[in-house]
Design a protein around this motif. Structure first.
Motif, short mmCIF file in Angstrom:
data_model
loop_
_atom_site.label_atom_id
_atom_site.label_comp_id
_atom_site.label_asym_id
_atom_site.label_seq_id
_atom_site.Cartn_x
_atom_site.Cartn_y
_atom_site.Cartn_z
N ARG A 26 21.86 8.76 -29.84
CA ARG A 26 21.07 9.68 -30.65
C ARG A 26 20.91 10.98 -29.89
NH1 ARG A 26 18.27 8.28 -34.92
NH2 ARG A 26 18.23 6.08 -35.47
N PHE A 27 20.66 12.05 -30.63
CA PHE A 27 20.46 13.35 -30.03
C PHE A 27 19.29 13.33 -29.05
CE2 PHE A 27 18.55 17.61 -30.08
CZ PHE A 27 19.65 18.35 -29.72
N ARG A 28 19.50 13.96 -27.90
CA ARG A 28 18.38 14.16 -26.98
C ARG A 28 18.35 15.62 -26.61
NH1 ARG A 28 19.12 9.69 -22.58
NH2 ARG A 28 19.87 8.10 -23.99
N TRP A 29 17.18 16.22 -26.69
CA TRP A 29 17.14 17.66 -26.49
C TRP A 29 17.49 18.04 -25.06
CZ3 TRP A 29 14.01 20.17 -23.08
CH2 TRP A 29 12.94 19.43 -22.56
N THR A 30 17.32 17.10 -24.10
CA THR A 30 17.64 17.44 -22.71
C THR A 30 19.14 17.74 -22.53
OG1 THR A 30 17.72 15.07 -22.34
CG2 THR A 30 15.78 16.22 -21.53
N TYR A 67 23.16 20.64 -20.45
CA TYR A 67 24.56 20.40 -20.11
C TYR A 67 25.50 21.31 -20.89
CZ TYR A 67 22.87 16.22 -17.79
OH TYR A 67 22.23 15.36 -16.97
N ASN A 68 24.96 21.92 -21.93
CA ASN A 68 25.83 22.67 -22.83
C ASN A 68 25.58 24.17 -22.83
OD1 ASN A 68 27.40 20.58 -24.64
ND2 ASN A 68 25.40 19.75 -24.16
N MET A 69 24.47 24.62 -22.19
CA MET A 69 24.20 26.05 -22.29
C MET A 69 24.70 26.83 -21.08
SD MET A 69 20.08 25.82 -21.82
CE MET A 69 19.65 27.43 -21.23
N VAL A 70 24.76 26.22 -19.91
CA VAL A 70 25.21 26.94 -18.73
C VAL A 70 26.73 26.81 -18.65
CG1 VAL A 70 25.00 27.18 -16.25
CG2 VAL A 70 23.05 26.43 -17.60
N ASN A 71 27.40 27.92 -18.87
CA ASN A 71 28.81 27.85 -19.17
C ASN A 71 29.37 29.27 -19.11
OD1 ASN A 71 31.24 27.55 -20.71
ND2 ASN A 71 30.34 25.68 -21.57
N HIS A 81 24.54 20.51 -32.97
CA HIS A 81 24.39 19.11 -32.60
C HIS A 81 23.06 18.47 -32.98
CE1 HIS A 81 27.69 20.33 -29.89
NE2 HIS A 81 28.14 19.16 -30.23
N ALA A 82 22.11 19.23 -33.52
CA ALA A 82 20.82 18.63 -33.86
C ALA A 82 21.04 17.44 -34.79
CB ALA A 82 19.93 19.66 -34.53
N HIS A 83 20.17 16.49 -34.72
CA HIS A 83 20.25 15.25 -35.51
C HIS A 83 21.52 14.45 -35.21
CE1 HIS A 83 16.99 17.08 -37.55
NE2 HIS A 83 17.72 17.95 -38.22
N PHE A 84 22.10 14.66 -34.03
CA PHE A 84 23.31 13.91 -33.70
C PHE A 84 23.04 12.41 -33.69
CE2 PHE A 84 25.85 11.58 -30.67
CZ PHE A 84 27.12 11.91 -31.07
N LEU A 144 30.67 12.20 -28.50
CA LEU A 144 29.35 12.43 -27.91
C LEU A 144 29.35 13.85 -27.37
CD1 LEU A 144 26.79 10.69 -27.13
CD2 LEU A 144 27.82 10.47 -24.89
N PRO A 145 28.26 14.61 -27.60
CA PRO A 145 28.22 15.94 -27.00
C PRO A 145 28.23 15.82 -25.49
CG PRO A 145 26.28 15.56 -28.39
CD PRO A 145 27.05 14.30 -28.38
#
Lengths: 507, 169
Positions: free
Chosen positions: A164-168, A172-176, A243-246, A314-315
């Motif tokens: 399930r989606f976890r906001w944490t 892992y996806n913003m620093v890029n 990815h919300a509600h993943f 999986l994201p």
């Protein structure tokens, strides 16, 4: 309507698309109207907005024409669609070829209760290209179509929720690196809009701080940090919308089970992958983020290429979650990914170092020649060699450490890759061929490379630089058909290269 | 079984059959063709652009030298190395020269079996057996077979493939 009685009727796309297109037509005119009437912008500077309005109008009308000319039908064997104004295109997809039925919707369609349905029927290498799009159907019709095409029976309740989606995960996806590209785009758009409405963003930024007092270096740092922050926030926003509600679930289908992902804030994207086509999973860990345990998770399936978004289940997220999800996807009694991977001989490190040295030497040679014939300073050749050799050696070491292979139950597990370490677990019965390769250097070092080919994922998965003596037995484990071609025991190479062993002791 | 052509350090026995001896000529022709193609650009530069001669000359020499070496060495090595075998269960081929390669494709995974003949192959009376599987990793190619042998192998593989159930993926 077509002729004979049992034939399915040709259907229109949903009528509400007309309203959606009309609304789009109106909305497209708004920015220019606001600029001209409310803000009173000069007519000379407003032309880009007029362009936007014209483009919006044309595309809305074109979409209306497309809507009026499109018909589709679902027969016992095919899904068919006819569309086009001047050139009528007829496309049909065989139902047994259908791999995925996606339903998504942007804001306007969503408000109107519509879904765009994308029916995917990829083959190896041509995957990722969706076979047929129906834009748009009502939510009910879309769900019914998906049930009809994939599931047969009623709306499938998940057998198990695997993730399930976890906001944490956003961290892992913003620093890029892409954050900077995104920030540049955002800033350019903001600057352009601001100047259009007569503001002076340059002066505003200039007034924020005493830039002269900071000096060029600190200014650069502040700008880099500010732009980076903006980019990271932008990436975080993009991540949330996408990815919300993943949810990753295993759902029942007519003839088995499937993996289904559902995700998206405004635009819900749902992808279903038939478990009967599942051949394995792959985890990949980028080198720069290894310390943080950043991992991408994808499935190896036939009919989808590894590059297709549908392969990602999986994201990007922490390694622990990726491992757990991968294990749940495979659903093996003993997790193949937990298998202890056999390290590869130290000679494999030497091979990588040889290549790093060769690349550095070639670079140095070119620089030396340039220094001799042009105005380039003479010292560049060894500086260049060093600049190539150091990262080369580090990559060689990382590449060597990534190497590993194992046979675990029904699965082969292969790990390799310096920049992005990929661990692939591939079902052995999916192997459709084996190739053993040995270059002259590998032969000297007592190494060999085994590649297995398969109809799924990348198509080829490779165990690089095994000990030469292990290559053929490993290949025979991967593909039992190879066993008759194994040399008689007396003719095989010694179990371990004595030079290799001595080298191990030295290290 | 024939004697071991080239001892291999890999723990696989060599496939049973050699390719035809005249394949050496095929490889030589291909090597010469490749060398001519590689040498053409530096030759043109050397002839048409006198200013470039200081570097075009050495480049041409290196390219030509490597080309000649390749054409002299490669065909013989390949003839010693290239071997093939078709059993009821699989196709087994060995090849390569600097990088040697052993490939096995199970009959149950075969999708197509073809024989092809290029212009030079036709002149030399040779044929290539091409076996593809569902993978995108490329076909197993056996060059340098006598046409009758290639036809027979292809026919045999086709019969075997039809007898094996499944969609070969």
């Amino acid at each position: 309507m077509s002729g004979s009685a049992p034939e399915a009727p040709w259907l229109r796309l949903d009528r509400r698309m007309v309203a959606v297109d009309a609304l789009r037509l109106v909305l497209a005119q708004l920015p220019a109207l606001v600029a001209l009437v409310v803000v009173g912008v000069d007519a000379d500077t407003v032309w880009p907005l007029l362009g936007v309005a014209a483009f919006g109008a044309v595309s809305a009308v074109a979409d209306l024409v497309r809507w009026s000319r499109t018909r589709y039908r679902v027969t016992a064997e095919h899904v068919e669609r006819r569309t086009g104004l001047f050139v009528v295109r007829h496309r049909s997809v065989r139902r047994d070829r259908i791999r995925s039925v996606d339903a998504d919707a942007r804001l306007l369609r969503r408000l109107a209760g519509l879904r765009r349905v994308t029916i995917g029927a990829g083959q190896v290498n041509t995957a990722g290209e969706s076979a047929l799009t129906l834009d748009a159907l009502s939510l009910d019709a879309a769900l019914a179509l998906r049930r009809d095409l994939l599931d047969g029976a009623g709306p499938p309740d998940a057998l198990a929720t695997l993730a399930r989606f976890r906001w944490t995960w956003v961290f892992y996806n913003m620093v890029n690196v892409w954050a900077y590209v995104m920030a540049a785009g955002l800033l350019w758009g903001a600057y352009w809009t601001a100047t259009m409405f007569g503001a002076d963003p340059g002066g505003w930024v200039g007034g924020l701080a005493d830039w002269d007092a900071l000096g060029p270096w600190r200014t650069a740092l502040v700008v880099l940090a500010a732009v980076g922050l903006l980019g990271f926030l932008g990436m975080a926003g993009a991540y949330f919308t996408e990815h919300a509600h993943f949810r990753l679930e295993r759902v029942p289908t007519e003839n088995g089970t499937a993996l289904r992902t559902t995700q998206g804030l405004l635009k819900t994207r749902e992808i279903t992958r038939d478990d009967a086509r599942l051949r394995g999973v792959a985890l990949s860990e980028p080198l720069l983020w290894r310390w943080a345990g950043v991992t991408d998770t994808s499935v190896i399936t036939t009919g989808l290429s590894r590059w297709s978004v549908a392969a990602t289940v999986l994201p990007r997220g922490p390694r622990g979650v990726a491992r757990r999800v991968a294990d749940a996807v495979l659903a093996e009694p003993v997790s193949p990914l937990a298998a202890r991977l056999a390290p590869h001989p130290a000679a494999a490190r030497r091979r990588r170092l040889c290549w790093a040295a060769a690349v550095a030497a070639a670079g140095a040679l070119v620089l030396y020649w340039l220094a001799a014939t042009t105005a380039l300073p003479a010292a560049t050749w060894w500086l260049g060699a060093l600049a190539l050799l150091l990262p080369g050696a580090l990559l060689a070491e990382a590449g060597y450490r990534a190497l590993g292979h194992a046979v675990s139950g029904r699965y082969l597990v292969l790990r390799s890759g310096a920049v992005s370490r990929a661990t692939s677990a591939l079902r052995r019965d999916a192997v459709s061929g084996v190739r053993v390769r040995q270059s002259l250097l590998q032969r000297r070092l007592g190494l060999a490379t085994v590649s297995v080919s398969t109809a799924a994922g990348y198509g080829v998965y490779t165990a690089h630089d095994l000990a030469a003596a292990d290559a053929a037995p490993f290949a025979a484990d991967a593909l039992p058909h190879l066993a008759p071609f194994l040399a008689a025991p007396g003719e095989r190479p010694p179990a371990r290269d004595p030079r290799g062993r001595a080298a191990v002791r030295q290290l | 079984m024939l004697t071991h052509a080239v001892p291999d350090g890999i723990g696989l026995r060599p496939p049973r059959h050699r390719v035809e001896r005249r394949t050496i000529a095929l490889w030589a022709v291909r090597a010469v063709g490749g060398a001519v193609a590689a040498a053409a650009p530096p030759t043109l530069v050397h002839l048409l652009w006198p200013d470039a001669r200081p570097w075009a000359g050495p480049l041409l020499a290196v390219v030509a030298g490597l080309g000649v070496l390749h054409a002299l060495v490669m065909p013989g090595v390949r003839y010693a190395v290239h071997r093939w075998e078709v059993t009821d269960a699989s196709v087994y081929a060995a090849g390569g020269w600097v990088v040697r390669e052993w490939r096995v494709a199970p009959v149950s995974r075969i999708q197509t079996v073809d024989t092809t003949r290029g212009p030079v192959e036709r002149l030399l009376g040779l044929s290539t057996l091409v076996v593809t599987t569902a993978s995108s990793s490329g076909a197993v190619r056996v060059r340098g077979l006598a046409p009758a042998v290639a036809e027979e192998a292809a026919e045999r593989l086709n019969t075997l493939t039809q007898r094996t159930p499944g969609d070969a993926t």
